[in-house]
Design an enzyme around this catalytic site. Structure first.
Site, PDB file in Angstrom:
ATOM      1  N   ASP A  50       0.813  -1.223   0.000  1.00  0.00           N
ATOM      2  CA  ASP A  50       0.000   0.000   0.000  1.00  0.00           C
ATOM      3  C   ASP A  50       0.845   1.271   0.000  1.00  0.00           C
ATOM      4  OD1 ASP A  50      -2.343  -1.455   0.020  1.00  0.00           O
ATOM      5  OD2 ASP A  50      -2.564  -1.374   2.204  1.00  0.00           O
ATOM      6  N   ARG A 100       0.110   5.226  16.976  1.00  0.00           N
ATOM      7  CA  ARG A 100      -0.311   6.201  15.956  1.00  0.00           C
ATOM      8  C   ARG A 100      -0.006   7.649  16.306  1.00  0.00           C
ATOM      9  NH1 ARG A 100       0.613   2.418  12.732  1.00  0.00           N
ATOM     10  NH2 ARG A 100      -1.093   1.047  12.142  1.00  0.00           N
ATOM     11  N   ASP A 123      -7.168   3.785  12.436  1.00  0.00           N
ATOM     12  CA  ASP A 123      -5.847   4.406  12.352  1.00  0.00           C
ATOM     13  C   ASP A 123      -5.844   5.706  11.557  1.00  0.00           C
ATOM     14  OD1 ASP A 123      -4.576   2.588  14.002  1.00  0.00           O
ATOM     15  OD2 ASP A 123      -4.277   1.161  12.373  1.00  0.00           O
ATOM     16  N   SER A 133      -4.327  -8.961   7.521  1.00  0.00           N
ATOM     17  CA  SER A 133      -3.786  -7.620   7.697  1.00  0.00           C
ATOM     18  C   SER A 133      -3.166  -7.590   9.088  1.00  0.00           C
ATOM     19  CB  SER A 133      -4.906  -6.582   7.586  1.00  0.00           C
ATOM     20  OG  SER A 133      -4.478  -5.383   8.191  1.00  0.00           O
TER      21      SER A 133
END
Ligand code: ARG
Length: 389
Positions: A13, A92, A121, A173
């Protein structure tokens, strides 16, 4: 040319994102945060350069992550919906903070991340960035680009000669750092399906764990773990060592259906060996040391703190105020907890503290008892007084 700082992981990604942003006339600075995910950063760096990044930052943030993010959440007792130890969520705001710092240093006008529009996120990144620097443009290529499926994305990567290893693609994932692993997608999307053993990396299955239990002692100073079995460890080494010990005994697997910020329920599996033991031990020390009202109120704070972390509200006044209050409660949180680890289970077998509020002469039913039972009669009468007619 406009400059953008991209939070880069090295995966498909964010690699496609480099190319996609470059094609839209952005000069891309790739930022790789080392938060203990144990990747080949040299290789990832090369990949970013080959894909078109103009500059790369690799920052080792492990110490900052543990000290300034993991430990405050531990002191707070923050566990989202009583299950999730927040390993991903805590990372994060840290990554976002450094995105902003790099952007300011590089005179970039934008930052970017590789999150989709369905997850938590994206909210955490963008909320933190907006609070720290509302002027920065924020780009989420995955939310707006033309690829509808992963296959289309892979096709694009191949066409553009982006060096990604698509053959190694897992059906899951996965997000991973020093503090834990989060695994979703694939067969896990059915909440009735038992997680296959192959998804676990930090923990052994309880069946395969040692037949003999192991005892460990964690010593805290003012609410923070300082020693393991009498030996001082740095915060990072504490987490690493506890992960290895707990992982060996199959400790810290969590199977959760949780409420996301964007309104959907999702199924996620977590691995958190160190965090599971630390939270249990820390909580036990609080049972021993804190007075009743503080202890009970702290449970309310813990729930709130977990929400704040999960919701991406790290850089808010409420979070700072809670930290101040929580730190005050930890002044006497010094002592040692003994844990027994056995086949996925972690139980407390002993606790001690110079600040213990446990008084054996009051608790005992033996002949050393000093508790004045005559006082109880009056106490009991007054206790019911407000409810008597
Ligand atoms: N559900 C967790 C959270 O919201 C983890 C998210 C990332 N998980 C993943 N498997 N990529 O914080």
């Amino acid at each position: 040319m406009k400059k953008v700082v991209l939070a880069y992981s090295g995966g498909l990604d964010t690699s496609c994102a480099i190319k996609w942003l470059t094609d839209r006339d952005y000069k891309v600075i790739a930022f790789i945060a080392d938060i203990g995910q144990n990747e080949d950063f040299q290789m990832i760096k090369q990949r970013a350069l080959k894909t078109g990044a103009s500059k790369i930052y690799v920052l080792n943030l492990q110490k900052e992550f543990v000290q300034d993010y993991v430990f405050p959440a531990l002191k707070a007792g923050a566990i989202y919906e009583n299950k999730y130890l927040l390993a991903t969520a805590l990372s994060r705001p840290l990554i976002a903070k450094h995105l902003v710092e790099i952007a300011q240093k590089e005179n970039a006008t934008a930052v970017a991340h590789g999150c989709t529009g369905k997850g938590n996120d994206q909210v955490r990144f963008e909320t933190t960035v907006s609070i720290l620097n509302p002027k920065l443009e924020q780009i989420a290529p995955l939310r707006i680009w033309e690829f509808k499926t992963r296959e289309q994305e892979i096709e694009y990567a191949l066409r553009q000669k982006i060096p990604v290893d698509v053959t190694k693609k897992s059906p899951y994932s996965i997000d991973k750092n020093l503090y834990g692993r989060s695994i979703e997608c694939g067969v896990l999307e059915d909440p009735w399906t038992e997680p296959p053993e192959e998804i676990y990396q930090m923990t052994k299955s309880p069946q395969a764990a040692p037949q003999k239990p192991e005892q460990i002692e964690i010593s805290f100073v003012k609410g923070l773990p300082a020693k393991l079995n009498g030996k001082s460890l740095t915060p990072v080494a504490m987490i690493q060592t506890l992960n290895a010990i707990g992982g060996r005994h199959g400790i810290g697997r969590v199977d959760a259906v949780e409420n996301r910020l964007v309104g959907i329920k999702s199924r996620e599996i977590y691995e958190n060996p160190a965090g599971t033991m630390l939270h249990l031990a820390h909580q036990e020390l609080e049972y021993l040391v804190l007075d009743r009202e503080t202890l009970h109120f702290k449970h309310v704070l813990a729930y709130k703190y977990a929400e704040i972390v999960y919701y991406g509200l790290w850089e808010t006044p409420m979070k700072k105020q809670l930290d101040a209050l929580i730190s005050q409660t930890q002044e006497e949180l010094t002592g040692t907890i003994r844990l027994k680890l056995y086949k996925g289970n972690c139980t407390v077998t002993g606790r001690k503290s110079p600040f213990s509020r446990y008084k054996i002469e009051l608790a005992t039913y033996g002949d050393k008892d000093v508790f004045n039972q005559q006082l109880a009669e009056g106490f009991n009468r007054l206790w019911s007084l407000p409810y008597q007619r």
